[in-house]
Design a protein around this motif. Structure first.
Motif, PDB file in Angstrom:
ATOM      1  N   MET A 192      34.186 -74.547  65.789  1.00 35.41           N
ATOM      2  CA  MET A 192      33.930 -75.630  64.845  1.00 35.41           C
ATOM      3  C   MET A 192      33.414 -76.873  65.558  1.00 35.41           C
ATOM      4  O   MET A 192      32.543 -77.588  65.037  1.00 35.41           O
ATOM      5  CB  MET A 192      35.188 -75.955  64.046  1.00 35.41           C
ATOM      6  N   THR A 247      29.927 -78.446  64.607  1.00 37.58           N
ATOM      7  CA  THR A 247      29.907 -79.830  64.136  1.00 37.58           C
ATOM      8  C   THR A 247      28.985 -80.689  64.986  1.00 37.58           C
ATOM      9  O   THR A 247      28.281 -81.568  64.472  1.00 37.58           O
ATOM     10  CB  THR A 247      31.332 -80.412  64.155  1.00 37.58           C
ATOM     11  N   ILE A 261      34.417 -70.878  60.056  1.00 38.89           N
ATOM     12  CA  ILE A 261      34.262 -71.790  58.914  1.00 38.89           C
ATOM     13  C   ILE A 261      35.086 -71.304  57.728  1.00 38.89           C
ATOM     14  O   ILE A 261      35.742 -72.110  57.041  1.00 38.89           O
ATOM     15  CB  ILE A 261      32.770 -71.911  58.548  1.00 38.89           C
ATOM     16  N   ASN A 262      35.081 -70.009  57.469  1.00 38.32           N
ATOM     17  CA  ASN A 262      35.872 -69.461  56.363  1.00 38.32           C
ATOM     18  C   ASN A 262      37.349 -69.763  56.549  1.00 38.32           C
ATOM     19  O   ASN A 262      38.038 -70.211  55.615  1.00 38.32           O
ATOM     20  CB  ASN A 262      35.673 -67.952  56.252  1.00 38.32           C
ATOM     21  N   TYR A 308      29.266 -75.072  53.479  1.00 40.57           N
ATOM     22  CA  TYR A 308      29.624 -76.019  54.530  1.00 40.57           C
ATOM     23  C   TYR A 308      28.410 -76.817  54.993  1.00 40.57           C
ATOM     24  O   TYR A 308      28.463 -78.047  55.108  1.00 40.57           O
ATOM     25  CB  TYR A 308      30.245 -75.259  55.699  1.00 40.57           C
ATOM     26  N   ASP A 357      38.725 -70.762  66.894  1.00 40.86           N
ATOM     27  CA  ASP A 357      38.053 -71.413  65.782  1.00 40.86           C
ATOM     28  C   ASP A 357      37.786 -72.889  66.071  1.00 40.86           C
ATOM     29  O   ASP A 357      36.749 -73.424  65.668  1.00 40.86           O
ATOM     30  CB  ASP A 357      38.911 -71.274  64.521  1.00 40.86           C
ATOM     31  N   ARG A 358      38.719 -73.557  66.749  1.00 44.75           N
ATOM     32  CA  ARG A 358      38.540 -74.984  67.002  1.00 44.75           C
ATOM     33  C   ARG A 358      37.311 -75.235  67.863  1.00 44.75           C
ATOM     34  O   ARG A 358      36.502 -76.128  67.586  1.00 44.75           O
ATOM     35  CB  ARG A 358      39.782 -75.568  67.681  1.00 44.75           C
ATOM     36  N   LYS A 406      35.548 -72.258  52.970  1.00 46.75           N
ATOM     37  CA  LYS A 406      34.216 -72.239  52.369  1.00 46.75           C
ATOM     38  C   LYS A 406      33.331 -71.261  53.118  1.00 46.75           C
ATOM     39  O   LYS A 406      33.617 -70.889  54.255  1.00 46.75           O
ATOM     40  CB  LYS A 406      33.593 -73.643  52.424  1.00 46.75           C
ATOM     41  N   GLU A 436      27.076 -79.247  52.315  1.00 42.88           N
ATOM     42  CA  GLU A 436      27.889 -80.445  52.138  1.00 42.88           C
ATOM     43  C   GLU A 436      27.468 -81.555  53.096  1.00 42.88           C
ATOM     44  O   GLU A 436      27.580 -82.737  52.770  1.00 42.88           O
ATOM     45  CB  GLU A 436      29.371 -80.104  52.300  1.00 42.88           C
ATOM     46  N   TYR A 437      26.982 -81.211  54.288  1.00 45.02           N
ATOM     47  CA  TYR A 437      26.405 -82.219  55.172  1.00 45.02           C
ATOM     48  C   TYR A 437      25.154 -82.823  54.535  1.00 45.02           C
ATOM     49  O   TYR A 437      24.918 -84.040  54.613  1.00 45.02           O
ATOM     50  CB  TYR A 437      26.058 -81.602  56.525  1.00 45.02           C
ATOM     51  N   THR A 440      38.805 -72.016  58.581  1.00 41.41           N
ATOM     52  CA  THR A 440      39.139 -73.430  58.776  1.00 41.41           C
ATOM     53  C   THR A 440      38.981 -74.248  57.499  1.00 41.41           C
ATOM     54  O   THR A 440      39.793 -75.130  57.210  1.00 41.41           O
ATOM     55  CB  THR A 440      38.240 -74.032  59.875  1.00 41.41           C
ATOM     56  N   THR A 441      37.935 -73.968  56.720  1.00 36.91           N
ATOM     57  CA  THR A 441      37.634 -74.800  55.544  1.00 36.91           C
ATOM     58  C   THR A 441      37.811 -74.079  54.218  1.00 36.91           C
ATOM     59  O   THR A 441      37.826 -74.733  53.170  1.00 36.91           O
ATOM     60  CB  THR A 441      36.178 -75.309  55.625  1.00 36.91           C
TER      61      THR A 441
END
Length: 346
Positions: free
Chosen positions: A236, A240, A274-275, A285, A232-233, A280, A288-289, A277-278
């Motif tokens: 992400m 990102t 994303i689900n 997600y 996941d890292r 959301k 929000e940006y 980690t956040t």
């Protein structure tokens, strides 16, 4: 005095709805965003079914009774086909899909010829099966709508759930009418059939109109899974990089499929990361940006709210205001006033 049966009134309203959807889709096509053909056909079928209902129950034209169950059997496959276009490309060819979804219609035609008493129950089963299939497609929430722009995902998801509920409502209605006739009562059958089916057609048509946009008509292969050990890292970090570093969120037509192709990671892997980690979904997600940049513009510039909305990737004011309030608990105007009042005066 001339009396117009209620089903005809409903048909007229649905014609106006269809005209509005076609007008909207014509505008989108000019920008490379075609409409969702199964949903358009679904609205057409709803109009036809309303007209047939008016002829049968309003003017006593009993001959249409042979056509109405056949037309009704096309509604669930059309609803499912429209939803599936927003979810993913089917592994089946167009001909195979057509044959598969014509089976319910063929079954109803056969029953009309050999066993008419079973029509209501079989129609109810068809509606329930397709409603269950639609709900199965939506089991991952808005992230299931991989081919729909992120800003439209939430209203489309809700509309699809309403459509599935309308199919279940129609199934329950058919079962009730079947039991009513079986017990020899049928006192309320006319009212129930007319009002219930019209309500279901209206709900289905409205849901199709709201969810009917399909900008990714030409499906592309999904990205291959990342190398073994990617977690996941790493997912992400790559997402990102494209969202924050390259600001791809500004693309108003950005979908989960498009994002997956940009970062070279499968859509399901992005959604899961994303689900987890956040907490959301992907559309929240990404939006929000967009809202973060909008807040910056509202605080630091005198740009009109509408211009800011377009700059950050939104296309409609209602979606922009809904997402802005979800993220900040205030409207864009309230945000601007609050942060300007708090800013140090020169």
């Amino acid at each position: 005095m001339l009396s117009i049966p209620l089903p005809f009134v409903v048909a007229i309203l649905l014609i106006f709805l269809l005209a509005e959807v076609v007008r909207r889709d014509d505008g989108l096509c000019a920008g490379g965003a075609p409409g969702n053909t199964p949903f358009l056909v679904l609205i057409l079928v709803s109009i036809l079914q309303s007209v047939l209902s008016g002829l049968r129950w309003g003017y006593g034209v009993q001959e249409v009774a042979y056509l109405m169950p056949v037309i009704a059997a096309t509604v669930p496959p059309l609803a499912y086909a429209g939803v599936s276009q927003l979810v993913r490309a089917s592994p089946l060819s167009g001909r195979a899909r057509l044959i598969l979804h014509m089976l319910p219609v063929a079954l109803i035609v056969l029953l009309l010829l050999v066993w008419r008493d079973a029509l209501d129950i079989v129609l109810a089963l068809i509606f329930m099966v397709y409603a269950g299939a639609i709900l199965a497609l939506m089991r991952t929430g808005t992230d299931a709508l991989q081919r729909l722009p992120f800003e439209n995902a939430t209203p489309a998801f809700r509309s699809i759930l309403f459509a599935a509920c309308a199919l279940l409502f129609s199934a329950a209605l058919d079962i009730y009418v079947f039991l009513d006739f079986s017990e020899g009562r049928s006192r309320h059958a006319l009212t129930i059939i007319t009002l219930g089916n019209l309500a279901a057609l209206i709900i289905l048509s409205l849901a199709a109109a709201i969810a009917g946009r399909n900008p990714s008509a030409d499906a592309e292969p999904e990205a291959a899974p990342g190398p073994e050990g990617d977690g996941d890292r790493d997912t992400m970090d790559r997402v990102t990089l494209h969202l924050r570093g390259r600001q791809v969120y500004r693309d108003p037509e950005l979908t989960l499929d498009r994002l997956a192709r940009k970062v070279l990671i499968p859509a399901r892997q992005i959604s899961g990361a994303i689900n987890r980690t956040t907490g959301k979904n992907v559309s929240q997600y990404v939006n929000e940006y967009r809202i973060a940049e909008a807040c910056q513009h509202l605080s630091e510039t005198d740009k009109p709210v509408t211009e800011i909305m377009f700059d950050v990737g939104f296309q409609t004011k209602s979606n922009f205001n809904r997402e802005f309030r979800r993220v900040t608990d205030m409207t864009p105007i309230q945000w601007r006033e609050k942060h300007r009042a708090a800013a140090p005066q020169p």
